[in-house]
Write a protein that holds these residues in place. Sequence first.
Motif, PDB file in Angstrom:
ATOM      1  N   HIS A  43     -67.817 -49.126  17.078  1.00 31.62           N
ATOM      2  CA  HIS A  43     -66.665 -48.547  17.754  1.00 31.62           C
ATOM      3  C   HIS A  43     -66.548 -49.044  19.189  1.00 31.62           C
ATOM      4  O   HIS A  43     -67.066 -48.448  20.127  1.00 31.62           O
ATOM      5  CB  HIS A  43     -66.745 -47.029  17.722  1.00 31.62           C
ATOM      6  CG  HIS A  43     -65.411 -46.412  17.954  1.00 31.62           C
ATOM      7  ND1 HIS A  43     -64.452 -46.333  16.953  1.00 31.62           N
ATOM      8  CD2 HIS A  43     -64.850 -45.883  19.061  1.00 31.62           C
ATOM      9  CE1 HIS A  43     -63.374 -45.764  17.455  1.00 31.62           C
ATOM     10  NE2 HIS A  43     -63.580 -45.476  18.718  1.00 31.62           N
ATOM     11  N   HIS A  44     -65.861 -50.146  19.346  1.00 32.49           N
ATOM     12  CA  HIS A  44     -65.635 -50.753  20.657  1.00 32.49           C
ATOM     13  C   HIS A  44     -65.026 -49.727  21.613  1.00 32.49           C
ATOM     14  O   HIS A  44     -64.150 -48.948  21.220  1.00 32.49           O
ATOM     15  CB  HIS A  44     -64.674 -51.930  20.471  1.00 32.49           C
ATOM     16  CG  HIS A  44     -64.631 -52.826  21.664  1.00 32.49           C
ATOM     17  ND1 HIS A  44     -63.947 -52.494  22.793  1.00 32.49           N
ATOM     18  CD2 HIS A  44     -65.195 -54.026  21.886  1.00 32.49           C
ATOM     19  CE1 HIS A  44     -64.078 -53.476  23.671  1.00 32.49           C
ATOM     20  NE2 HIS A  44     -64.838 -54.412  23.149  1.00 32.49           N
ATOM     21  N   PRO A  45     -65.499 -49.685  22.840  1.00 39.72           N
ATOM     22  CA  PRO A  45     -64.994 -48.652  23.764  1.00 39.72           C
ATOM     23  C   PRO A  45     -63.490 -48.756  24.001  1.00 39.72           C
ATOM     24  O   PRO A  45     -62.863 -47.755  24.364  1.00 39.72           O
ATOM     25  CB  PRO A  45     -65.776 -48.920  25.053  1.00 39.72           C
ATOM     26  CG  PRO A  45     -66.321 -50.298  24.907  1.00 39.72           C
ATOM     27  CD  PRO A  45     -66.524 -50.523  23.443  1.00 39.72           C
ATOM     28  N   ALA A  46     -62.908 -49.915  23.817  1.00 38.38           N
ATOM     29  CA  ALA A  46     -61.481 -50.060  24.084  1.00 38.38           C
ATOM     30  C   ALA A  46     -60.627 -49.646  22.901  1.00 38.38           C
ATOM     31  O   ALA A  46     -59.407 -49.579  23.009  1.00 38.38           O
ATOM     32  CB  ALA A  46     -61.161 -51.514  24.453  1.00 38.38           C
ATOM     33  N   LEU A  47     -61.246 -49.368  21.753  1.00 36.53           N
ATOM     34  CA  LEU A  47     -60.469 -49.035  20.561  1.00 36.53           C
ATOM     35  C   LEU A  47     -59.919 -47.614  20.678  1.00 36.53           C
ATOM     36  O   LEU A  47     -60.655 -46.646  20.820  1.00 36.53           O
ATOM     37  CB  LEU A  47     -61.349 -49.159  19.309  1.00 36.53           C
ATOM     38  CG  LEU A  47     -60.669 -48.781  17.994  1.00 36.53           C
ATOM     39  CD1 LEU A  47     -59.490 -49.705  17.716  1.00 36.53           C
ATOM     40  CD2 LEU A  47     -61.647 -48.836  16.847  1.00 36.53           C
ATOM     41  N   ALA A  48     -58.583 -47.531  20.586  1.00 34.79           N
ATOM     42  CA  ALA A  48     -57.954 -46.216  20.700  1.00 34.79           C
ATOM     43  C   ALA A  48     -58.093 -45.465  19.383  1.00 34.79           C
ATOM     44  O   ALA A  48     -58.246 -46.068  18.324  1.00 34.79           O
ATOM     45  CB  ALA A  48     -56.473 -46.372  21.050  1.00 34.79           C
ATOM     46  N   HIS A  49     -58.020 -44.131  19.471  1.00 30.59           N
ATOM     47  CA  HIS A  49     -58.340 -43.315  18.299  1.00 30.59           C
ATOM     48  C   HIS A  49     -57.386 -43.541  17.141  1.00 30.59           C
ATOM     49  O   HIS A  49     -57.722 -43.333  15.993  1.00 30.59           O
ATOM     50  CB  HIS A  49     -58.328 -41.835  18.683  1.00 30.59           C
ATOM     51  CG  HIS A  49     -56.945 -41.275  18.807  1.00 30.59           C
ATOM     52  ND1 HIS A  49     -56.137 -41.492  19.902  1.00 30.59           N
ATOM     53  CD2 HIS A  49     -56.204 -40.551  17.935  1.00 30.59           C
ATOM     54  CE1 HIS A  49     -54.972 -40.906  19.708  1.00 30.59           C
ATOM     55  NE2 HIS A  49     -54.978 -40.335  18.532  1.00 30.59           N
ATOM     56  N   HIS A  50     -56.139 -43.936  17.446  1.00 28.67           N
ATOM     57  CA  HIS A  50     -55.154 -43.996  16.378  1.00 28.67           C
ATOM     58  C   HIS A  50     -55.078 -45.372  15.709  1.00 28.67           C
ATOM     59  O   HIS A  50     -54.223 -45.593  14.870  1.00 28.67           O
ATOM     60  CB  HIS A  50     -53.785 -43.562  16.887  1.00 28.67           C
ATOM     61  CG  HIS A  50     -53.269 -44.386  18.025  1.00 28.67           C
ATOM     62  ND1 HIS A  50     -53.918 -44.478  19.226  1.00 28.67           N
ATOM     63  CD2 HIS A  50     -52.175 -45.152  18.128  1.00 28.67           C
ATOM     64  CE1 HIS A  50     -53.226 -45.269  20.032  1.00 28.67           C
ATOM     65  NE2 HIS A  50     -52.180 -45.693  19.394  1.00 28.67           N
ATOM     66  N   PHE A  51     -55.961 -46.277  16.105  1.00 23.69           N
ATOM     67  CA  PHE A  51     -56.032 -47.569  15.414  1.00 23.69           C
ATOM     68  C   PHE A  51     -57.326 -47.634  14.615  1.00 23.69           C
ATOM     69  O   PHE A  51     -58.342 -47.060  15.008  1.00 23.69           O
ATOM     70  CB  PHE A  51     -55.995 -48.724  16.414  1.00 23.69           C
ATOM     71  CG  PHE A  51     -54.642 -48.958  16.998  1.00 23.69           C
ATOM     72  CD1 PHE A  51     -53.656 -49.609  16.265  1.00 23.69           C
ATOM     73  CD2 PHE A  51     -54.343 -48.532  18.278  1.00 23.69           C
ATOM     74  CE1 PHE A  51     -52.409 -49.836  16.800  1.00 23.69           C
ATOM     75  CE2 PHE A  51     -53.081 -48.747  18.811  1.00 23.69           C
ATOM     76  CZ  PHE A  51     -52.120 -49.396  18.076  1.00 23.69           C
ATOM     77  N   ASP A  52     -57.259 -48.385  13.510  1.00 23.75           N
ATOM     78  CA  ASP A  52     -58.463 -48.520  12.694  1.00 23.75           C
ATOM     79  C   ASP A  52     -59.359 -49.619  13.225  1.00 23.75           C
ATOM     80  O   ASP A  52     -60.573 -49.565  13.094  1.00 23.75           O
ATOM     81  CB  ASP A  52     -58.086 -48.828  11.241  1.00 23.75           C
ATOM     82  CG  ASP A  52     -57.457 -47.615  10.582  1.00 23.75           C
ATOM     83  OD1 ASP A  52     -57.697 -46.502  11.083  1.00 23.75           O
ATOM     84  OD2 ASP A  52     -56.699 -47.788   9.613  1.00 23.75           O
TER      85      ASP A  52
END
Lengths: 232, 545, 324
Positions: free
Chosen positions: A13-22
């Motif tokens: 889970h990359h820190p830049a990944l937003a919650h609403h994207f897979d």
Amino acid sequence: MSPETSAAAEHHHHPALAHHFDSLAEQNEAATLGMWVFLVTEVLFFGGALMAYSIYRSWYPGAFASASHHLDVTLGAVNTAVLIVSSLTMAMAVHAAQLGERGKLKAFLLITMVLGATFLVVKGFEYHEKYVEHHIPGLGLPFDYSAEPQFAATAQIFFSIYFVLTGLHALHMIVGLGIMTWMYIWAANGTIDKDYSSPIEISGLYWHFVDIVWIFLFPLLYLIGRHASGAH
Amino acid sequence: MASTAPIAPLPTLPKKHYLNDGTTVASWLLTRDHKRIALLYLVAVTVFFVIGGLFAVLVRLELATPAGDLLSDDSYNKVFTMHGVMMVFFFLIPAIPGTLGNFLIPIMIGAKDLAFPKLNLASWYIFMIGATFGTYSVLNGGLDTGWTFYTPFSTVASTSAVVPAALGVFINGFSSILTGLNFIVTIHRMRAPGMTWFRLPLFVWSHYATSLIMVLGTPVLAITVVLVAAERIFSFGIFDANRGGDPVLFQHLFWFYSHPAVYIMVLPAMGVMSELVAASCRKPVFGYTFVAFASLAIAIIGFFVWGHHMFVAGQSVYAALIFSILSFLVAVPSAVKVFNWTATMYKGAVSWQTPTLYAIGFIGLFTIGGLTGLFLSSVGLDIHLTDTYFIVAHFHYIMVGGTIMGYLGGIHFWWPKMTGRMYNELLAKISAALIFFGFNLTFFPQFVVGYLGMPRRYHAYPPEFQMLNVLSSAGASILAVGYALPLSYLIYSLKYGKVAGNNPWGAVGLEWTTTSPPPTANFEETPLVTWDAYEYPARVEGHVA
Amino acid sequence: MAPRVDAFYLFLVGLTAFFSILIALTVIFYFVKYRRRSPDQVGTRIEGGMALEITWSVIPLLITMVIFGWSTNLFFAFTRPPAETLNIYVVGKQWMWKFQHLNGQREINELHVPVGRNVKLIMTSEDVIHDVFVPAFRVKADVLPGRYTHMWFNPTKPGRYHLFCAEYCGTKHSGMIGEVVVQEPAEYEAWLATGRAEGSLASAGGKLFQDLACNTCHRPDAVGRGPVLQGLFGRQITLGDGGRQTVDEAYLRESILTPNMKLTQGFQPVMPAYQGLVTEEGVLQLIEYVKSLGTQPQSQPVRPASGGPAPGETHTPSPNEVNR
């Protein structure tokens, strides 16, 4: 999680990944599409002013040709070159970001910003020259076009459009410098890494767009009609 | 559910949902949840609707008598201008996309949120900043140019607060652009697995078409108001005929946006209509693909008809004819939609609940609004009708009869989903009826008085027009009551309304598969879509709560 | 025109009524007939029908094209004034209408016209955009600053008719109203003769021409510093940049107010701009004066004798040189 280890795997889970994207890839594609749509908007924004330009140019070809003589082609050409080079360095910055070469990325961003600032400084000199020559319409400033009085009224329209177009372009440059500063900070603090280079990519899209606008403005304002009917 | 089943247990609210996920002011003002942002829009546009409505009340009061006796001429000019600015820019344009679009698009396509949640929140703040400038111009002496800002009046003659108002419109435009951008990317990129383009609810299609206009048209308005402001601040001469400029160029630029803007207002309402009609009849919208493509056709052709606002402005004959024929072409997809909605009712299971009333009200009013558009596309007749009350009546039939009916219908339909509670059905039916009759009484006489020759934007008028104006003002007072009612019973229902359950209408659509109100992430897990939109009756059983 | 417009209008009203009632009745009929009879009832599944879709796309298209044809026919009648018209000049300003008749009679907010004549209004504005609207005649046209617009009508019944400003123009927009007074020809002639008209519009223009000392440069004998004006109106001339220009009201106006914008070939930009020095009404008088100097083809060159004819000079009347 530090950027060095984050490259390891999606599962972390990359820190830049937003919650609403897979996945980051999805997120990046969305961001890129968003920037493209925004640039379409920008095209229409400048398009409105260019529409005014083309109508008046066709109505008053003589005045527009005459007035464009009062722009400094050398400075305009220098600025064009500056922006083209800045586009190149921007592209290099994107490349460095994709490879995760942080040092190079920072260097190229810095060069791009310096070139952008150079453009603005040169533009400032050009504006100053207009001020000295009394070629600024409105603002209660004296407008002097006595050399060719037949064009006095309509040359004002040319300069109005000149200031609107180049002013908006300069505003976009300033915004671009702001974005670059932001990207530089992100590059320096490690937010940007190999997996998360899309902020640099979409900032690059914006930067190239602003350059392209200038590539249109330069001939339209400085060059067209220079050697045609306007030459006396 | 077998018919012998005992009385079903009363539905209860879910324990955790987006409304109770954080209760501080900051959890609202800094939210990135599209559903909360939708409610922020709901509150904001309601405020501007009330302000715009109060201006309308003043207009109708003044026009009850022929003499300009209630307001001074300057005040009247400001009142109708602010009515237009408030309603168009701060209510009609953001109303449906900002509230229903924001709330529903992610849920309808099975996404957790819009593609850019922070940008979505920024859009709302930008909207509020724009609206603040708009409100500032009201308080700071008002604006008297008409909502159309025609030059050279707005650039040279007007002494009112043109620059702040123009700035408000400019800033608001960016909110609109960013909303459209967000929707486009969301619809392209965020659809749940199996949610193909032709499984999208028509609401989403119409919002996609709307977003295209927002993205392509709004920047032209932005540059236009920049030019107007530049003319005023720097006294440039771009629109000044005395210096070789052309005031009519402004009209071209302005209507290049503002005609498509009419479709920004009405297309979302058409999307609401498709949902309402399908759910009311519990059957698929007749001719799904035609309705979907009609939205795109309207959006695209709508960009090439702006010149029909300038038939009497010294346009060339050929330009006028081209704009005229293109305007007629827009009528075709609009007619197709009306026919398809009507056909959907055939052999339906037509509900007699409030949303259905709004749906059929919309069909009736939009039909009249659309057909009277044919009068105005006809250049030979537009010469007589333009700038009279006929045009005022026509666009109110589209914007109020169309957009506001669609908006209120949508609010009534999705209210249980948004809040988890039902409103008072009887009051809702009464108010729908009041709105329908009040509206017709207000605006139908304006067609007549317009044909008789009463110009619009008149503070005082010849006495022979009084009878029709009194009817109009009487209708407006009924309309005002009709609008005040929902405001009260909807607010009342927030606390005291009975719990709605997940699917009070027995409708299909992803939004009815999640809880009411939905959880912050919209769904427990990302849905896998294996059915078309409006798949009645095959799927309805599983949906009934 | 009014009966023709009304006929078209009634056709559209009928069409609107037909379709609105058809749709309303269908909707109400379905609403009642197919009402939901049990909470679980669902509609019959019907996806659509290509034949119906095509029918209700093509029929509206055909209907709109019929409307387009009819309206275009009407529109042409509005845009093409008859050859012979009684011309009246109109100047709009915040917030009044000023009319000038050819014989010099002037009036404000009241326009006298004879019954049965083709009346053409040539209109301009001193400030913002206005619009002349005479509902009884079903005519309307914007009145723009810096431009001349035209409209025409043929009043058929004596009486007094409303004249409104139909383009919002500021504070007293709703007070910028007047009346068209349609009179029997004899009555109209009598009215024209009353009042203190100081001679015809053209003669007022001639006087202004002298007062402004235009005649020192614009001389009839082709030795002045400005072009010869005799017989100029309606001709096509060559401009300094080689472009062609028909001398019409708009060009004359521009040449008086900002003369150096479009110089006739062979002339120096020596004429001062009269912007702000001549009123719009004065400009119209000057135009009428120039028109009165003859519109017949002339053999005289319009450039100074000393210059000599240049290639492209309009010596021979071209087919475009229509006499007005």
